[in-house]
Design a protein around this motif. Sequence first.
Motif, short mmCIF file in Angstrom:
data_model
loop_
_atom_site.label_atom_id
_atom_site.label_comp_id
_atom_site.label_asym_id
_atom_site.label_seq_id
_atom_site.Cartn_x
_atom_site.Cartn_y
_atom_site.Cartn_z
N ALA A 3 49.30 39.54 47.52
CA ALA A 3 50.64 38.94 47.59
C ALA A 3 51.55 39.81 48.45
O ALA A 3 52.20 39.35 49.37
CB ALA A 3 51.23 38.80 46.18
N ARG A 4 51.52 41.11 48.18
CA ARG A 4 52.35 42.03 48.94
C ARG A 4 51.99 42.01 50.43
O ARG A 4 52.85 42.10 51.30
CB ARG A 4 52.18 43.44 48.37
CG ARG A 4 53.15 44.46 48.93
CD ARG A 4 52.44 45.61 49.56
NE ARG A 4 53.32 46.64 50.06
CZ ARG A 4 54.12 46.50 51.11
NH1 ARG A 4 54.20 45.35 51.75
NH2 ARG A 4 54.85 47.52 51.55
N SER A 5 50.70 41.87 50.71
CA SER A 5 50.27 41.87 52.11
C SER A 5 50.83 40.68 52.88
O SER A 5 50.97 40.73 54.09
CB SER A 5 48.73 41.88 52.20
OG SER A 5 48.21 40.57 52.02
N LEU A 6 51.15 39.62 52.16
CA LEU A 6 51.65 38.40 52.81
C LEU A 6 53.16 38.24 52.64
O LEU A 6 53.72 37.18 52.93
CB LEU A 6 50.93 37.17 52.22
CG LEU A 6 49.41 37.18 52.43
CD1 LEU A 6 48.75 36.08 51.62
CD2 LEU A 6 49.09 37.02 53.92
N GLY A 7 53.81 39.28 52.15
CA GLY A 7 55.26 39.23 52.03
C GLY A 7 55.77 38.68 50.71
O GLY A 7 56.94 38.34 50.58
N TYR A 8 54.88 38.61 49.72
CA TYR A 8 55.28 38.17 48.39
C TYR A 8 55.26 39.36 47.43
O TYR A 8 54.93 40.49 47.82
CB TYR A 8 54.35 37.07 47.87
CG TYR A 8 54.32 35.86 48.77
CD1 TYR A 8 55.31 34.89 48.70
CD2 TYR A 8 53.31 35.72 49.74
CE1 TYR A 8 55.30 33.80 49.54
CE2 TYR A 8 53.30 34.62 50.59
CZ TYR A 8 54.29 33.67 50.49
OH TYR A 8 54.29 32.59 51.34
N GLY A 9 55.60 39.08 46.20
CA GLY A 9 55.50 40.11 45.19
C GLY A 9 55.32 39.46 43.84
O GLY A 9 55.60 38.27 43.66
N GLY A 10 54.84 40.24 42.89
CA GLY A 10 54.63 39.70 41.55
C GLY A 10 54.59 40.84 40.56
O GLY A 10 54.83 42.00 40.91
N VAL A 11 54.26 40.49 39.34
CA VAL A 11 54.22 41.52 38.30
C VAL A 11 53.22 41.10 37.23
O VAL A 11 53.12 39.91 36.87
CB VAL A 11 55.63 41.75 37.70
CG1 VAL A 11 56.21 40.47 37.14
CG2 VAL A 11 55.61 42.84 36.64
N LEU A 12 52.46 42.08 36.75
CA LEU A 12 51.50 41.82 35.69
C LEU A 12 52.25 41.83 34.35
O LEU A 12 52.81 42.85 33.95
CB LEU A 12 50.42 42.92 35.73
CG LEU A 12 49.11 42.70 34.95
CD1 LEU A 12 48.10 43.79 35.31
CD2 LEU A 12 49.27 42.59 33.47
N THR A 13 52.24 40.71 33.66
CA THR A 13 52.86 40.65 32.34
C THR A 13 51.83 40.16 31.31
O THR A 13 50.76 39.65 31.67
CB THR A 13 54.06 39.68 32.28
OG1 THR A 13 53.58 38.34 32.10
CG2 THR A 13 54.91 39.75 33.54
N THR A 14 52.20 40.30 30.04
CA THR A 14 51.33 39.78 28.98
C THR A 14 52.12 38.84 28.06
O THR A 14 51.87 38.77 26.87
CB THR A 14 50.70 40.93 28.17
OG1 THR A 14 51.75 41.75 27.64
CG2 THR A 14 49.80 41.80 29.03
N PHE A 15 53.07 38.11 28.65
CA PHE A 15 53.90 37.19 27.87
C PHE A 15 53.08 36.13 27.15
O PHE A 15 53.51 35.61 26.11
CB PHE A 15 54.92 36.50 28.78
CG PHE A 15 55.98 37.42 29.31
CD1 PHE A 15 56.64 38.31 28.47
CD2 PHE A 15 56.33 37.40 30.65
CE1 PHE A 15 57.62 39.17 28.95
CE2 PHE A 15 57.32 38.25 31.15
CZ PHE A 15 57.96 39.13 30.30
N HIS A 16 51.90 35.81 27.68
CA HIS A 16 51.06 34.78 27.05
C HIS A 16 50.78 35.11 25.58
O HIS A 16 50.55 34.22 24.77
CB HIS A 16 49.75 34.63 27.82
CG HIS A 16 49.04 35.93 28.02
ND1 HIS A 16 49.28 36.75 29.11
CD2 HIS A 16 48.12 36.58 27.27
CE1 HIS A 16 48.54 37.83 29.02
NE2 HIS A 16 47.83 37.76 27.91
N ARG A 17 50.75 36.43 25.25
CA ARG A 17 50.39 36.82 23.89
C ARG A 17 51.38 36.28 22.86
O ARG A 17 51.04 36.11 21.69
CB ARG A 17 50.35 38.34 23.78
CG ARG A 17 49.40 38.95 24.78
CD ARG A 17 49.33 40.45 24.61
NE ARG A 17 48.42 40.80 23.52
CZ ARG A 17 48.19 42.05 23.12
NH1 ARG A 17 48.80 43.04 23.71
NH2 ARG A 17 47.36 42.28 22.14
#
Lengths: 244, 244
Positions: free
Chosen positions: A156-170
Motif C-alpha cells: 500500500a505504501r509503495s503505491l501511495g496509500y497507507g493503512g494500519v493493522l487493527t484487531t477490531f474484529h475481536r
Amino acid sequence: MTTDLACTPLPAITVDLLLGIVTTRAIRRYKDEDIPEEDLRAMLFAASRGSSGSNRQPTRFLVLRRTEAAGEARRLLGLAARTVWERKSVNEGYGTGSGAVPSSRKWRMAQTMQMFAENIDRSPVIVFACLAGVQAPDLHHGASVYPAVQNLLLAARSLGYGGVLTTFHREVQDDLVRALNLPQDVTICATVPIGRPMGNHGPVRRMPLSATVHENVWGAHPSWAVEPPPVRAAGARSAEFTGE
Amino acid sequence: MTTDLACTPLPAITVDLLLGIVTTRAIRRYKDEDIPEEDLRAMLFAASRGSSGSNRQPTRFLVLRRTEAAGEARRLLGLAARTVWERKSVNEGYGTGSGAVPSSRKWRMAQTMQMFAENIDRSPVIVFACLAGVQAPDLHHGASVYPAVQNLLLAARSLGYGGVLTTFHREVQDDLVRALNLPQDVTICATVPIGRPMGNHGPVRRMPLSATVHENVWGAHPSWAVEPPPVRAAGARSAEFTGE
C-alpha cells in the motif's frame, strides 16, 4: 476488466525497499478517494506472496469495498472501533493529565484515534486477513498470516496509500461471522483499513535498538545495535525515489 | 564501531519496494560469508520498525553470530531442524512417489530441506524474534511480532541477503531457554537464519488470487483478483533497480 489486469504488469518503480520499510507509518486518516482496482490487485498480490508454514498457504483476504454488500460489516467495525477506543480512552487516561493538554503527544493521539473510530466504517477499503482450515489457531499460526499483512501495508505504501493493522474484529466476532458468511474454520486475524493518507509516511518512533537487540545470549547488547542518522521522510510513489 | 555506525546512514538505494516484496523467496542455502555489522544493523533497524498493538513494542531480537557464545544454541537448532525434517520427510512421503524421482519438484524440495537441516547451525546469522512481557501469547499477539519478521526478511533481501521464517525453536524450547538465558516472560516466536543466498530471489509459487481473495462477503471472488504478467526475477542490491 479481468482481461485488462491480466495483461497489466505491476507498477515498475515505486519506492526503495529498505527506505520504504523504515518509513511506513500506521495511517489512520484517509482521503475520500476510492482505490482503483489495479492498485488493489497489486496490494493483494503482494500480500499473497507472504510465506507460510510448509507453504500451506492458509491465508485468505476478504476485501470490503464501499458498496451496499459491505454495509453491515462496516457498520459492525465502526461500532467495534468506537467501543474499543472509548474503553482505552478511559482505561489509559486519554482525557486526563497530558492527554488533556491540547497539542501534547497524548492529546494528538487521542484526536487521531477519535477521528479514526468515527470514520473507520467509511475507509476506502478494509481488508480482513484470515486463516482458513485451521481450528483454534495459536501464536505460531500467526507466522503464516501476519507476514502477509505486513506485505499488504508495505505494498500500500509503495503505491501511495497507507493503512494500519487493527484487531477490531475481536469486538464483534460473532456478528461479523454472520455478516460476512464466514465458514466455521475461518478466523479473522487482522482488520486493515487502507486509503490515500491525509498526512505523510515517514520515520516511526521506536525504542532504541540498544534496548531491543541482544547478541548470542539474552542481556548482551551488541555495539553495532545503534540507530542510524535520521532517515529523510519520503513521500509516496516514484518522485522521492527517482529524486534520490 | 559504535560511533561509526551511529553516523553511517542506511544504504540509500537497494531494490524497488513492490518488486522486492513480490520476489522475496524463502532462502535456505547460504554462502559461507559473515554478514558485516553495518548490514546487520540495517536489517534489525528495519525489523524494529514493525508496528505493534498500541505501539507497546513487545518484540525483542536475539541475534546468533558465528561465535563460541552462540555454540550451544546453534547446536540445539541443528538438532531441532534435523528432527523436524526427518519426521516431515517420513510423514509426507518425501522418499516415495514423486519424492523418489530425481529432479522432480518434491525431490528437489527434499534435497534443499536435507541440506538446510544439515547446515542450519552454520548459518551466518540466526535471529530469534521474541515477545517479551507477554504471558502465554496467543494468535493475536503474533500481530506484534511477525510483521517485524517480515520486515527483517525484506530488509535482508534489499541488501542482497535472504532468510526464512522457521519455528524450529519449538522442538528444543526448554533447552534453548537455558542456553540463551531467556527470562521467564520471553517467548521465541520465529527462528530466522539469514545469509548471502546460494541461488536467487525471484517470483514465488502461490495459489491464484482468484482462490484467496474474496470481496464484501465470503465466497464472492472479485474480477480484479487476477495474477499480473510474470514479474521479472530480480537479483540483489542496486544493479537491477538502476537497470530497470
